[in-house]
Design an enzyme around this catalytic site. Structure first.
Site, short mmCIF file in Angstrom:
data_model
loop_
_atom_site.label_atom_id
_atom_site.label_comp_id
_atom_site.label_asym_id
_atom_site.label_seq_id
_atom_site.Cartn_x
_atom_site.Cartn_y
_atom_site.Cartn_z
N HIS A 9 0.83 -1.22 0.00
CA HIS A 9 0.00 0.00 0.00
C HIS A 9 0.86 1.27 0.00
O HIS A 9 2.03 1.25 0.40
CB HIS A 9 -0.90 0.00 1.25
CG HIS A 9 -0.12 -0.07 2.52
ND1 HIS A 9 0.43 1.05 3.11
CD2 HIS A 9 0.23 -1.11 3.30
CE1 HIS A 9 1.07 0.69 4.21
NE2 HIS A 9 0.98 -0.62 4.35
N ARG A 60 -5.90 0.58 4.05
CA ARG A 60 -4.75 1.17 3.35
C ARG A 60 -4.40 0.38 2.10
O ARG A 60 -3.99 0.96 1.08
CB ARG A 60 -3.55 1.33 4.29
CG ARG A 60 -3.05 0.06 4.97
CD ARG A 60 -2.12 0.44 6.11
NE ARG A 60 -1.40 -0.64 6.78
CZ ARG A 60 -1.89 -1.37 7.78
NH1 ARG A 60 -3.13 -1.19 8.20
NH2 ARG A 60 -1.13 -2.30 8.36
N GLU A 87 -1.62 -7.28 7.05
CA GLU A 87 -0.29 -7.06 7.63
C GLU A 87 -0.07 -8.06 8.78
O GLU A 87 -1.03 -8.56 9.38
CB GLU A 87 -0.19 -5.61 8.14
CG GLU A 87 1.16 -5.21 8.73
CD GLU A 87 2.33 -5.50 7.82
OE1 GLU A 87 2.64 -6.71 7.63
OE2 GLU A 87 2.95 -4.55 7.31
N HIS A 182 0.68 -5.77 2.11
CA HIS A 182 1.40 -5.07 3.18
C HIS A 182 2.87 -5.51 3.22
O HIS A 182 3.19 -6.62 2.76
CB HIS A 182 0.73 -5.39 4.52
CG HIS A 182 -0.72 -5.01 4.53
ND1 HIS A 182 -1.18 -3.84 5.05
CD2 HIS A 182 -1.81 -5.66 4.05
CE1 HIS A 182 -2.49 -3.76 4.91
NE2 HIS A 182 -2.91 -4.86 4.30
O1 LIG Z 1 4.02 -1.21 11.27
C1 LIG Z 1 3.78 -2.16 10.50
O2 LIG Z 1 2.76 -2.85 10.55
C2 LIG Z 1 4.82 -2.53 9.45
C3 LIG Z 1 4.52 -1.97 8.10
O3 LIG Z 1 4.27 -0.61 8.09
O4 LIG Z 1 6.03 -1.99 9.88
P1 LIG Z 1 7.48 -2.65 9.83
O5 LIG Z 1 8.09 -2.25 8.52
O6 LIG Z 1 8.16 -2.00 11.01
O7 LIG Z 1 7.34 -4.13 10.00
#
Ligand SMILES: O=C(O)[C@@H](CO)OP(=O)(O)O
Length: 248
Positions: A9, A60, A87, A182
């Site tokens: 996203h 998102r 995610e 994600h």
């Molecule tokens: O905060 C989150 O869910 C992920 C993606 O934005 O972050 P990270 O890259 O720190 O795993």
């Protein structure tokens, strides 16, 4: 040869705030909207067309897909929303500032929570109002499958059935597919597709809103992959994601 396009996203409000997001349903920023539209332009200019799109149940990724398809004049495209593309659940870290968390617990601990394969962040308490047990979008998901935290290995365990049961058969049936998902659900898919080791997956970061093309052979094994768009800007965006978890 088959082709599939993956896309993380566009920038979300909590990407901008540098907060751990996970299953929190935050929207795109104005920059995220521009990134999603620009992904559509890039795909259109590169001659891509699709038969089917998959996304998560988080806005998102959904809005990114809508904006990309709008830009391609393909809003009619069938879309399948699958919670398994969500995610990775960030447990009790959801909502915390990544750099502040690194200042408190150290960069190394935050790297473990963000990128290690099998160490999950601390879980949300089961009675935390932020849990997803009563959220209607998960009404058809078995309660024991709804996480309170996840490491990447847990995410692989839910993403891969979506790939094996839904997406791979559609690719084999000749469908041109776009997946809007994600950072970590895509890392899970890519780990399995490319056979990346548990150690090396720590170094893989996915930028916001950049179409990533995978060419696959008849067995759906990757032949090569590449980002469409400005390669220098993409490399800078990848490095910026890696640095989000460092104390300032
Ligand atoms: O905060 C989150 O869910 C992920 C993606 O934005 O972050 P990270 O890259 O720190 O795993």
């Amino acid at each position: 040869m088959y082709k599939i396009v993956f896309m993380r996203h566009g920038e979300s409000t909590w990407n901008l705030d540098n907060r751990f997001t996970g299953w929190t349903d935050v929207d795109l920023t104005e920059k995220g909207v521009r990134e999603a539209r620009s992904a559509g332009t890039v795909l259109k200019e590169a001659g891509f067309s699709f038969d089917l799109a998959y996304t998560s149940v988080l806005k998102r990724a959904i809005r990114t897909l809508w904006l990309t398809l709008d830009e391609m004049d393909m809003m009619w495209l069938p879309i399948k929303n699958d919670w398994r593309l969500n995610e990775r659940h960030y447990g009790a870290l959801q909502g915390l500032d990544k750099a502040e968390t690194a200042a408190k617990y150290g960069d190394a601990q935050v790297l473990v929570w963000r990128r290690s394969y099998d160490t999950p962040p601390p879980p949300l308490a089961a009675d935390d109002p932020r849990n997803s047990f009563n959220d209607p979008r998960y009404a058809n998901v078995a309660k024991e499958s709804i996480p309170l935290t996840e490491c990447l290995k847990d995410t692989v365990a839910r993403v891969m059935p979506a790939w094996d049961e839904e997406i791979a058969p559609a690719i084999r049936a000749g469908k041109q597919i776009l997946i809007s998902a994600h950072g970590n659900s895509l890392r899970a898919l890519i780990k399995m597709l490319d056979g990346i080791s548990d150690e090396d997956i720590v170094g893989l970061n996915i930028p916001n809103g950049q179409p990533l093309v995978y060419e696959l052979d008849a067995e759906l094994k990757p032949i090569r992959h590449y980002y469409l768009g400005d390669q220098e800007a993409i490399a800078a965006a990848v490095a910026a994601v890696a640095n989000q978890g460092k104390a300032r």
